[in-house]
Design an enzyme around this catalytic site. Structure first.
Site, PDB file in Angstrom:
ATOM      1  N   GLY A 104      37.137  51.364  49.080  1.00 17.62           N
ATOM      2  CA  GLY A 104      37.424  50.378  48.044  1.00 17.62           C
ATOM      3  C   GLY A 104      36.160  49.612  47.705  1.00 17.62           C
ATOM      4  O   GLY A 104      35.143  49.711  48.411  1.00 17.62           O
ATOM      5  N   LEU A 105      36.249  48.839  46.646  1.00 16.14           N
ATOM      6  CA  LEU A 105      35.104  48.054  46.186  1.00 16.14           C
ATOM      7  C   LEU A 105      34.658  47.060  47.244  1.00 16.14           C
ATOM      8  O   LEU A 105      35.450  46.673  48.119  1.00 16.14           O
ATOM      9  CB  LEU A 105      35.500  47.269  44.923  1.00 16.14           C
ATOM     10  CG  LEU A 105      35.754  48.069  43.648  1.00 16.14           C
ATOM     11  CD1 LEU A 105      36.350  47.147  42.581  1.00 16.14           C
ATOM     12  CD2 LEU A 105      34.465  48.707  43.136  1.00 16.14           C
ATOM     13  N   SER A 106      33.432  46.622  47.147  1.00 18.98           N
ATOM     14  CA  SER A 106      32.950  45.536  48.001  1.00 18.98           C
ATOM     15  C   SER A 106      33.830  44.309  47.732  1.00 18.98           C
ATOM     16  O   SER A 106      34.107  43.984  46.580  1.00 18.98           O
ATOM     17  CB  SER A 106      31.496  45.219  47.648  1.00 18.98           C
ATOM     18  OG  SER A 106      31.035  44.147  48.423  1.00 18.98           O
ATOM     19  N   GLY A 107      34.290  43.668  48.781  1.00 26.30           N
ATOM     20  CA  GLY A 107      35.134  42.488  48.624  1.00 26.30           C
ATOM     21  C   GLY A 107      36.610  42.808  48.455  1.00 26.30           C
ATOM     22  O   GLY A 107      37.448  41.909  48.312  1.00 26.30           O
ATOM     23  N   SER A 108      36.964  44.097  48.478  1.00 22.98           N
ATOM     24  CA  SER A 108      38.377  44.458  48.284  1.00 22.98           C
ATOM     25  C   SER A 108      39.195  44.215  49.549  1.00 22.98           C
ATOM     26  O   SER A 108      40.426  44.216  49.499  1.00 22.98           O
ATOM     27  CB  SER A 108      38.506  45.924  47.842  1.00 22.98           C
ATOM     28  OG  SER A 108      37.996  46.789  48.827  1.00 22.98           O
ATOM     29  N   SER A 141      32.344  53.939  50.434  1.00 21.49           N
ATOM     30  CA  SER A 141      32.455  55.390  50.188  1.00 21.49           C
ATOM     31  C   SER A 141      32.920  55.678  48.757  1.00 21.49           C
ATOM     32  O   SER A 141      34.031  56.141  48.537  1.00 21.49           O
ATOM     33  CB  SER A 141      33.371  56.061  51.219  1.00 21.49           C
ATOM     34  OG  SER A 141      34.564  55.364  51.464  1.00 21.49           O
TER      35      SER A 141
END
Ligand code: ADP
Length: 199
Positions: A34-38, A108
């Protein structure tokens, strides 16, 4: 790549199945993407603790931590990201062989890199968990101030801003971290593991 012809694979006399039987649970990779901060780190930490408290042999591999050691020579170009994930995949595979329910938390961003990891382990040993959260919400959270820096151009090749994120099309589990609490997300994953007889 150098392939030494004089290297031979040595099988152990203790098998993965025997280790799993002793541990009384299966081993697999619970692969967060997932996105950074997700919320990958936050939820994977809570999940590892919940599993550990149930007596499960578990270990968590975290993106930033691995980049401090094993992968400290890698950056964020597509090639380095690919190599980063390849190494994590190989380490995770060894941990699965050791009978450990392994939790990994890495952005990833490329589908092909994640699928390469899926391909090196057995069927059902790769559980992809997509921490779904909009870019806007991740950017608002910005727990490490990285989005702010990326927007200013201080971090090149930042996922979601100046580098792509390819969301999984068919993950085993989707957790909606924008709308569900950390506890709900952890319960959702534990339920999956129970229903599919991992634990
Ligand atoms: P990642 O590892 O994906 O980069 P982090 O776990 O480091 O993400 O950061 C996620 C941030 O979002 C943390 O500060 C966390 O406290 C916050 N957060 C707020 N709500 C949630 C939620 N429902 N699930 C996960 N994280 C949340």
């Amino acid at each position: 790549m150098t392939q030494d012809k004089h290297i031979t694979w040595h099988d152990s006399v203790v098998t993965k199945l025997e280790r799993q039987q002793r541990h009384q649970h299966k081993s697999a990779i619970i692969w967060f993407t997932g996105l950074s901060g997700s919320g990958k780190s936050t939820i994977s930490v809570a999940l590892e603790k919940a599993l550990f408290d149930r007596g499960i042999h578990t270990y968590r591999l975290d993106g930033d931590n691995i980049r401090h050691g094993l992968n400290q020579n890698l950056g964020f170009s597509p090639e380095d990201r690919k190599e980063n994930i390849r190494r994590i995949g190989e380490v995770s595979k060894l941990m699965v062989d050791a009978g450990v329910l392994t939790v990994t938390a890495f952005i990833s961003p490329y589908t092909s890199d994640r699928e390469n990891v899926r391909a090196i382990v057995e069927d059902k040993e790769f559980i992809e968990v997509y921490t779904r959260c909009s870019l806007e919400a991740c950017e608002q959270r910005d727990p490490k101030g990285l989005y702010q820096k990326a927007r200013k151009g201080e971090i090149p090749e930042f996922t979601g801003i100046s580098a792509p994120y390819e969301a999984p099309k068919n993950p085993e589990i989707i957790i909606d971290t924008e709308f569900n609490s950390v506890e709900t997300s952890v319960s959702q994953i534990i339920n999956y593991l129970e229903q599919h007889h991992y634990i």
